[in-house]
Design a protein around this motif. Sequence first.
Motif, PDB file in Angstrom:
ATOM      1  N   ALA A 118       0.519  15.217  34.845  1.00  0.00           N
ATOM      2  CA  ALA A 118       1.137  15.321  36.170  1.00  0.00           C
ATOM      3  C   ALA A 118       1.181  16.777  36.623  1.00  0.00           C
ATOM      4  O   ALA A 118       0.912  17.084  37.802  1.00  0.00           O
ATOM      5  N   LEU A 119       1.473  17.675  35.706  1.00  0.00           N
ATOM      6  CA  LEU A 119       1.526  19.094  36.050  1.00  0.00           C
ATOM      7  C   LEU A 119       0.140  19.638  36.391  1.00  0.00           C
ATOM      8  O   LEU A 119      -0.016  20.411  37.341  1.00  0.00           O
ATOM      9  N   VAL A 120      -0.867  19.232  35.623  1.00  0.00           N
ATOM     10  CA  VAL A 120      -2.237  19.684  35.904  1.00  0.00           C
ATOM     11  C   VAL A 120      -2.674  19.204  37.284  1.00  0.00           C
ATOM     12  O   VAL A 120      -3.239  19.969  38.079  1.00  0.00           O
ATOM     13  N   LEU A 121      -2.411  17.945  37.588  1.00  0.00           N
ATOM     14  CA  LEU A 121      -2.794  17.391  38.884  1.00  0.00           C
ATOM     15  C   LEU A 121      -2.029  18.044  40.032  1.00  0.00           C
ATOM     16  O   LEU A 121      -2.539  18.130  41.158  1.00  0.00           O
ATOM     17  N   ALA A 122      -0.838  18.534  39.734  1.00  0.00           N
ATOM     18  CA  ALA A 122      -0.033  19.200  40.759  1.00  0.00           C
ATOM     19  C   ALA A 122      -0.368  20.683  40.885  1.00  0.00           C
ATOM     20  O   ALA A 122       0.256  21.396  41.676  1.00  0.00           O
ATOM     21  N   GLY A 123      -1.355  21.133  40.112  1.00  0.00           N
ATOM     22  CA  GLY A 123      -1.742  22.529  40.172  1.00  0.00           C
ATOM     23  C   GLY A 123      -0.830  23.455  39.398  1.00  0.00           C
ATOM     24  O   GLY A 123      -0.825  24.672  39.633  1.00  0.00           O
ATOM     25  N   ARG A 124      -0.072  22.902  38.452  1.00  0.00           N
ATOM     26  CA  ARG A 124       0.866  23.691  37.659  1.00  0.00           C
ATOM     27  C   ARG A 124       0.388  23.788  36.212  1.00  0.00           C
ATOM     28  O   ARG A 124       1.099  23.474  35.278  1.00  0.00           O
ATOM     29  N   ARG A 125      -0.821  24.257  36.029  1.00  0.00           N
ATOM     30  CA  ARG A 125      -1.412  24.294  34.697  1.00  0.00           C
ATOM     31  C   ARG A 125      -0.621  25.188  33.735  1.00  0.00           C
ATOM     32  O   ARG A 125      -0.481  24.865  32.562  1.00  0.00           O
ATOM     33  N   ARG A 126      -0.125  26.308  34.221  1.00  0.00           N
ATOM     34  CA  ARG A 126       0.632  27.187  33.330  1.00  0.00           C
ATOM     35  C   ARG A 126       1.877  26.496  32.801  1.00  0.00           C
ATOM     36  O   ARG A 126       2.263  26.688  31.646  1.00  0.00           O
ATOM     37  N   TRP A 127       2.512  25.694  33.636  1.00  0.00           N
ATOM     38  CA  TRP A 127       3.668  24.933  33.163  1.00  0.00           C
ATOM     39  C   TRP A 127       3.225  23.916  32.116  1.00  0.00           C
ATOM     40  O   TRP A 127       3.927  23.713  31.124  1.00  0.00           O
ATOM     41  N   ALA A 128       2.054  23.297  32.352  1.00  0.00           N
ATOM     42  CA  ALA A 128       1.533  22.327  31.391  1.00  0.00           C
ATOM     43  C   ALA A 128       1.259  22.989  30.040  1.00  0.00           C
ATOM     44  O   ALA A 128       1.517  22.397  28.978  1.00  0.00           O
ATOM     45  N   GLU A 129       0.749  24.199  30.075  1.00  0.00           N
ATOM     46  CA  GLU A 129       0.483  24.913  28.820  1.00  0.00           C
ATOM     47  C   GLU A 129       1.774  25.237  28.088  1.00  0.00           C
ATOM     48  O   GLU A 129       1.814  25.267  26.855  1.00  0.00           O
ATOM     49  N   ARG A 130       2.844  25.465  28.827  1.00  0.00           N
ATOM     50  CA  ARG A 130       4.126  25.760  28.194  1.00  0.00           C
ATOM     51  C   ARG A 130       4.679  24.581  27.409  1.00  0.00           C
ATOM     52  O   ARG A 130       5.448  24.767  26.463  1.00  0.00           O
ATOM     53  N   ILE A 131       4.293  23.357  27.800  1.00  0.00           N
ATOM     54  CA  ILE A 131       4.805  22.189  27.063  1.00  0.00           C
ATOM     55  C   ILE A 131       3.745  21.576  26.146  1.00  0.00           C
ATOM     56  O   ILE A 131       3.934  20.466  25.646  1.00  0.00           O
ATOM     57  N   GLY A 132       2.648  22.324  25.943  1.00  0.00           N
ATOM     58  CA  GLY A 132       1.744  21.886  24.887  1.00  0.00           C
ATOM     59  C   GLY A 132       0.283  21.740  25.216  1.00  0.00           C
ATOM     60  O   GLY A 132      -0.511  21.451  24.328  1.00  0.00           O
TER      61      GLY A 132
END
Length: 236
Positions: free
Chosen positions: A213-227
């Motif tokens: 969901a984060l990747v699709l929302a353009g929040r890849r850095r947040w996605a990397e923070r959770i794994g």
Amino acid sequence: MTDALEIEGWLTEAQAERLRACAARVRPEGAVVEIGSFRGRSTVVLASAAGAVIAIDPHAGSDRGPQEIEAEASRGDADHAAFLANLTAAGVADRVVHVRKFSSDALGDVSGSVSLLYVDGAHRFDPARADLVDWGRRVVPGGTMLVHDAFSSIGVTLALLFVCAGSRSWRYVGRTGSLAEYEKRVAGDGRARDLLRHLAELPWFARNVAIKALVLAGRRRWAERIGLDPAAPWPY
């Protein structure tokens, strides 16, 4: 010769090793069948380790990857050409029988039983469930089923919970990332334990859904923070 991991695809190095080990070990009598070949990464692994594989993929340009569901003939033909070229470059073309059909239409093209089934076909619930049920029943007792995108794809995970969790037919062996391994039961014991083992994977599944969901929302850095692996486009 081309190494399998040089071929475009989503199977990780650790997952390829698990797939290779399952294909190389002593198994009951029966064919090795792959559902979903794409450009041949997993096909080369299976053919190299098992000696022969029946690869089922329509190469229709549909269900080709995340968010690529609609068929597109030119894209499918390009995948098919790359698949054949990669098998030749890896030196395994003569070990692979390719059935260019959807898995639901290919059941009659494979005779006899199956000793190892690798499922990486359409990830939506209905076709994923059909693959697990229709092809899974062909696997002999003591045989192996491996499923990619387990506890990562919503459709695949729901299908696994529906078909395999607490099943009389399948024992959950474990997973490498999103590659889950099952053994066809010889006896029906241990079902409650297996159900609990499936439920224990749900937090990891929830994490993967959040990452997507984060990747699709353009929040890849947040996605990397959770794994999310910074080098990976998607949680595999």
